[in-house]
Design a protein around this motif. Structure first.
Motif, PDB file in Angstrom:
ATOM      1  N   GLY B  70      20.823 -22.811  49.658  1.00 21.22           N
ATOM      2  CA  GLY B  70      22.142 -22.263  50.553  1.00 21.22           C
ATOM      3  C   GLY B  70      23.351 -22.206  49.711  1.00 21.22           C
ATOM      4  O   GLY B  70      23.148 -21.838  48.509  1.00 21.22           O
ATOM      5  N   VAL B  71      24.437 -21.825  50.399  1.00 26.63           N
ATOM      6  CA  VAL B  71      25.695 -21.640  49.943  1.00 26.63           C
ATOM      7  C   VAL B  71      26.673 -22.827  50.081  1.00 26.63           C
ATOM      8  O   VAL B  71      26.534 -23.306  51.241  1.00 26.63           O
ATOM      9  N   CYS B  72      27.420 -23.275  49.085  1.00 27.73           N
ATOM     10  CA  CYS B  72      28.446 -24.170  49.355  1.00 27.73           C
ATOM     11  C   CYS B  72      29.349 -23.784  50.147  1.00 27.73           C
ATOM     12  O   CYS B  72      30.182 -22.745  49.911  1.00 27.73           O
ATOM     13  N   PRO B  73      29.622 -24.480  51.413  1.00 28.79           N
ATOM     14  CA  PRO B  73      30.727 -24.034  52.246  1.00 28.79           C
ATOM     15  C   PRO B  73      32.143 -23.994  51.612  1.00 28.79           C
ATOM     16  O   PRO B  73      33.210 -23.218  52.325  1.00 28.79           O
ATOM     17  N   VAL B  74      32.524 -24.648  50.719  1.00 26.64           N
ATOM     18  CA  VAL B  74      33.732 -24.862  50.143  1.00 26.64           C
ATOM     19  C   VAL B  74      34.093 -23.737  49.142  1.00 26.64           C
ATOM     20  O   VAL B  74      35.318 -22.868  49.193  1.00 26.64           O
ATOM     21  N   CYS B  75      33.190 -23.412  48.200  1.00 27.77           N
ATOM     22  CA  CYS B  75      33.438 -22.611  47.164  1.00 27.77           C
ATOM     23  C   CYS B  75      32.677 -21.194  47.076  1.00 27.77           C
ATOM     24  O   CYS B  75      32.715 -20.415  46.212  1.00 27.77           O
ATOM     25  N   ARG B  87      27.627 -25.145  35.514  1.00 25.51           N
ATOM     26  CA  ARG B  87      28.693 -25.899  35.855  1.00 25.51           C
ATOM     27  C   ARG B  87      28.705 -25.938  37.615  1.00 25.51           C
ATOM     28  O   ARG B  87      28.294 -24.784  38.090  1.00 25.51           O
ATOM     29  N   VAL B  88      29.018 -26.722  38.222  1.00 30.03           N
ATOM     30  CA  VAL B  88      29.122 -26.622  39.571  1.00 30.03           C
ATOM     31  C   VAL B  88      30.429 -25.977  39.932  1.00 30.03           C
ATOM     32  O   VAL B  88      31.256 -25.912  39.045  1.00 30.03           O
ATOM     33  N   GLY B  89      30.467 -25.362  41.210  1.00 29.31           N
ATOM     34  CA  GLY B  89      31.597 -24.699  41.500  1.00 29.31           C
ATOM     35  C   GLY B  89      32.789 -25.507  42.006  1.00 29.31           C
ATOM     36  O   GLY B  89      34.113 -24.963  42.182  1.00 29.31           O
ATOM     37  N   CYS B  90      32.529 -26.705  42.752  1.00 29.12           N
ATOM     38  CA  CYS B  90      33.577 -27.406  43.194  1.00 29.12           C
ATOM     39  C   CYS B  90      33.120 -28.750  43.469  1.00 29.12           C
ATOM     40  O   CYS B  90      31.818 -29.022  43.441  1.00 29.12           O
ATOM     41  N   ALA B  91      33.905 -29.729  43.664  1.00 28.52           N
ATOM     42  CA  ALA B  91      33.444 -31.188  44.253  1.00 28.52           C
ATOM     43  C   ALA B  91      32.687 -31.172  45.351  1.00 28.52           C
ATOM     44  O   ALA B  91      31.638 -31.824  45.325  1.00 28.52           O
TER      45      ALA B  91
END
Ligand SMILES: [Zn+2]
Ligand SMILES: [Zn+2]
Lengths: 345, 165
Positions: B70-75, B87-91
């Protein structure tokens, strides 16, 4: 230099110590997902925190990276205040720097906040204490990204947990000469400590300098990381000292001859490449450590080493110089700094 | 020990690389180490920079079983993005992709339980304080320090009752 300070800060062998903490703000995406506007906001948020904290504000000055001259930025890299990567791309990036330059905080490097504390000789406890104090001051007003399980959340998972990298730069000419570095590299790797050569202009490790650092950041407390690093550096220090002592008794003539020849070249040469100067300075440092040469101390030698890079030499001249002119300037600088001071004991 | 790359000169530098989905240690001589990028304290990741892309990009972990997390709702990051950047996109990505990321994190660190410092806001939280006191209490009882244990027990009780109000 007294015997006791030699024991605690190990300056005859430890050149400098650095401690770095990686931190991110919870409200902002990490660098690869951070657009220019939000990057600006992130930096403003840290600046606000700085202004709200008199203790931080008094210590650190704010420097916007895109307003700086190329040569100054390059000299920051040579003095280890910023990473080469940070120097490459400068928009939406800023630096918080203390007047004596022992604290530098990069804003919007790989992580939002990369806080570094440096000290002369062996002093990881002191550096960590100060880094933690700064971290706590920032933490008072900023919401730092954190997870109970993973610790401080970082852009790259290699820095999760404490976000702590502690590193001691050690001068190991005798271990290098006797080919013992490789065994040390093999042994320390097994227990989570990495030994790496510091590479300058020459082909071999710059001035026989090595960085001893912790590899892992998650699963150990800050104190455990420093403890382990201290244990290893103690062992390395003891071995290097023993080899120096043996050379002083078993092969005194050749040992002294090499050191005094190097000192003589540094005092008289007309052209010095960075690589050659680095090798000669290694001998000079060894001479001071073995009480053969006086008139200069370890901190001054470290300073010289930081100042003789291409940008450092150009800065002394006031503008960028071609390599040949730099070699002449570098030799002139060494003569000026050393000629009237070095004394054989 | 000889350099594991050229097998000619003495090794002077330690670093890590990824091959066949495993983290591999390497010991290199000055010249090979310089070729591999030398050492920079700041990026000081011992060759592990981008390790996530190397690990995640392996066909044996992706391929058909490739997670479609899925998709990170924040970034807005997807697992593909994380694999690409290394690297990850956000915390919040660590939450969204928790299950997919944990095996890699364990592989990198050998452990995945933080035992170091915590931010002030978390150190001050009652839940954390209760956990801390409970550990101390157990230690005091084990060491037969009953006076100390009594003090801790009172403090715990007060804290738990305070939380119920
Ligand atoms: Zn090699
Ligand atoms: Zn995200």
């Amino acid at each position: 230099m007294t015997g006791s300070s030699k024991l605690t800060d190990k300056k005859d062998i430890a050149v400098s110590t650095r401690v770095r903490l990686a931190r991110n703000l919870k409200e902002y995406p990490f660098a690869t997902k951070l657009d220019a506007k939000r990057a600006k906001d992130m930096i403003s948020a840290v600046r606000d925190a700085l202004e709200k904290s008199p203790a931080l504000n008094a210590k650190l000055k704010y420097i916007a990276m895109d307003g700086l001259d190329d040569l100054i930025i390059q000299s920051f890299v040579e003095r280890h205040l910023i990473s080469p990567e940070f120097a490459n791309s400068r928009s939406e990036r800023a630096l918080l720097l203390s007047d004596d330059e022992h604290i530098s905080i990069m804003l919007n490097e790989e992580d939002h906040i990369r806080l570094q504390v440096m000290g002369d000789g062996f002093c990881p406890d002191k550096c960590l204490k100060e880094a933690v104090m700064l971290d706590m001051l920032l933490d008072e007003t900023l919401t730092i990204a954190f997870d109970e399980e993973l610790g401080y959340l970082t852009h790259c998972p290699t820095n999760l947990g404490t976000g702590l990298r502690a590193s001691v730069m050690m001068h190991l000419p005798m271990l290098t000469r006797f080919g013992e570095i490789s065994r040390m590299v093999a042994d320390t790797g097994k227990i989570g400590i990495a030994v790496r050569g510091v590479y300058g202009e020459g082909s071999k490790a710059k001035s026989d300098l090595y960085q001893i650092s912790n590899q892992l950041t998650l699963g150990f407390s800050e104190d455990e990381i420093i403890e382990r690093l201290t244990g290893i550096t103690d062992q390395i220090t003891a071995r290097e000292r023993a080899l120096r002592k043996a050379a002083m008794t078993d092969a005194r003539d050749t040992f002294e001859d090499r050191i005094f020849r190097s000192a003589a070249i540094l005092r008289s040469a007309r052209l010095l490449s960075a690589g050659e100067a680095e090798n000669l300075i290694s001998d000079l440092r060894l001479g001071v450590a073995c009480n053969l040469i006086s008139g200069i101390d370890f901190d001054e030698i470290s300073r010289i080493l930081y100042e003789i890079g291409p940008a450092g030499i150009s800065l002394k001249n006031g503008s960028s110089l071609p390599p040949n002119d730099r070699d002449r300037q570098r030799a002139a600088y060494m003569r000026e700094t050393l000629s009237s001071r070095l004394k054989a004991i | 020990m000889l350099c594991e790359n050229c097998k000619k000169r003495q090794a002077t530098t330690y670093l890590k690389t990824v091959s066949n989905n495993e983290i591999k240690e390497m010991r290199l001589c000055d010249e090979c180490a310089k070729e591999f990028g030398g050492f920079d304290f700041f990026s000081g990741d011992f060759g592990l920079n981008g390790i996530l892309s190397s690990l995640m990009g392996q066909p044996q972990t992706y391929g058909k079983a490739r997670p479609t997390g899925g998709v990170c709702p924040v970034c807005g990051s997807t697992l593909e993005d994380i694999s690409e950047y290394g690297r990850v996109g956000c915390a919040n990505c660590y939450d969204t992709f928790h299950e997919s990321l944990m095996p890699y994190i364990r592989k990198i660190h050998g452990s995945a339980v933080h035992t170091g410092r915590v931010p002030g806001r978390i150190a001050k939280s009652p839940a954390r304080r209760i956990k801390e006191l409970e550990t101390k209490l157990a230690q005091a009882v084990a060491a037969q320090e009953y006076e100390q244990a009594a003090v801790l027990r009172d403090e715990l009780k007060a804290l738990k009752e305070g939380g119920e109000k």
